[in-house]
Design a protein around this motif. Structure first.
Motif, PDB file in Angstrom:
ATOM      1  N   UNK A  21       7.940  -3.927   5.030  1.00  0.00           N
ATOM      2  CA  UNK A  21       7.665  -2.571   5.512  1.00  0.00           C
ATOM      3  C   UNK A  21       7.261  -1.722   4.312  1.00  0.00           C
ATOM      4  N   UNK A  22       6.106  -1.047   4.426  1.00  0.00           N
ATOM      5  CA  UNK A  22       5.650  -0.157   3.360  1.00  0.00           C
ATOM      6  C   UNK A  22       6.367   1.178   3.464  1.00  0.00           C
ATOM      7  N   UNK A  23       6.878   1.653   2.342  1.00  0.00           N
ATOM      8  CA  UNK A  23       7.639   2.899   2.317  1.00  0.00           C
ATOM      9  C   UNK A  23       6.738   4.121   2.468  1.00  0.00           C
ATOM     10  N   UNK A  24       5.545   4.052   1.925  1.00  0.00           N
ATOM     11  CA  UNK A  24       4.650   5.217   1.908  1.00  0.00           C
ATOM     12  C   UNK A  24       3.711   5.288   3.101  1.00  0.00           C
ATOM     13  N   UNK A  28       2.452   2.218   9.577  1.00  0.00           N
ATOM     14  CA  UNK A  28       2.015   0.815   9.555  1.00  0.00           C
ATOM     15  C   UNK A  28       3.057  -0.052  10.250  1.00  0.00           C
ATOM     16  N   UNK A  29       2.580  -1.063  10.941  1.00  0.00           N
ATOM     17  CA  UNK A  29       3.501  -1.954  11.637  1.00  0.00           C
ATOM     18  C   UNK A  29       4.268  -2.816  10.641  1.00  0.00           C
ATOM     19  N   UNK A  30       5.409  -3.269  11.063  1.00  0.00           N
ATOM     20  CA  UNK A  30       6.245  -4.165  10.267  1.00  0.00           C
ATOM     21  C   UNK A  30       5.552  -5.526  10.198  1.00  0.00           C
ATOM     22  N   UNK A  45      -3.295  -7.830   2.983  1.00  0.00           N
ATOM     23  CA  UNK A  45      -4.408  -7.629   3.925  1.00  0.00           C
ATOM     24  C   UNK A  45      -4.192  -6.369   4.763  1.00  0.00           C
ATOM     25  N   UNK A  46      -2.977  -6.178   5.239  1.00  0.00           N
ATOM     26  CA  UNK A  46      -2.677  -4.996   6.057  1.00  0.00           C
ATOM     27  C   UNK A  46      -2.834  -3.712   5.252  1.00  0.00           C
TER      28      UNK A  46
END
Length: 135
Positions: A21-24, A28-30, A45-46
C-alpha cells in the motif's frame, strides 16, 4: 517532467499473500501478489501508471513522505514506462470483403482500431498500460 520518483510503501507478507500500500496515494488499490518480488514489481507498474495519470491530467504529484519507518521505497524510472505506454504503429495492407467495407464506411468504423481490437481478441491479449489510458 522528472525522470525518477521514489515513494514509500508499506509491505505486509502473510502466508502466500504479500500486500503493498502506497502511503502518499491513498486512492490507489492495495497490491496483492504471492511473493514479495512479484508484489514489488506490480507496485512499480501501478505507481508508474498512477504517475502517468497525474501527468496527463496536469495534477501535482504528492511529496514523498520521508518520515515513515518500516517501509520499502519503490523507485520508478519514468522514461521506461513512458516509452512502454506509447504505441508504435506499422502500416499493413489488408483485404476485406466488399460488403464489410460498405457497412464499415456507413458505420464510420475506424479500420485500424477495429483491426487492433480483433487481433488482440484473437490472441487473448489485454494490454494493461494502453487500456488504462483508453478509459
Amino acid at each position: 517532467m522528472k525522470e525518477n520518483y521514489v515513494y514509500p510503501a508499506r509491505i505486509k507478507c502473510d502466508g502466500n499473500i504479500c500486500q503493498i500500500k502506497f502511503l502518499d496515494f491513498p486512492d490507489m488499490i492495495l497490491i496483492e501478489e504471492t511473493t514479495r518480488e512479484e508484489a514489488i514489481c506490480s507496485a512499480q507498474k501501478s505507481l508508474a501508471l498512477e504517475i502517468l495519470d497525474y501527468e496527463s491530467n496536469n495534477r501535482e504529484l504528492p511529496v514523498p513522505n520521508e518520515r515513515e519507518t518500516d517501509v520499502v521505497y519503490i523507485h520508478i524510472w519514468m522514461p521506461y514506462f513512458r516509452t512502454a505506454a506509447k504505441e508504435i504503429y506499422v502500416k499493413k495492407n489488408v483485404t476485406i470483403p466488399q460488403r464489410l467495407d460498405i457497412l464499415a464506411k456507413k458505420g464510420k468504423v475506424n479500420y485500424s482500431a477495429a483491426l487492433v481490437k480483433g487481433i488482440k481478441l484473437e490472441l487473448g491479449i489485454k494490454d494493461e498500460i494502453q487500456d488504462e489510458h483508453e478509459d
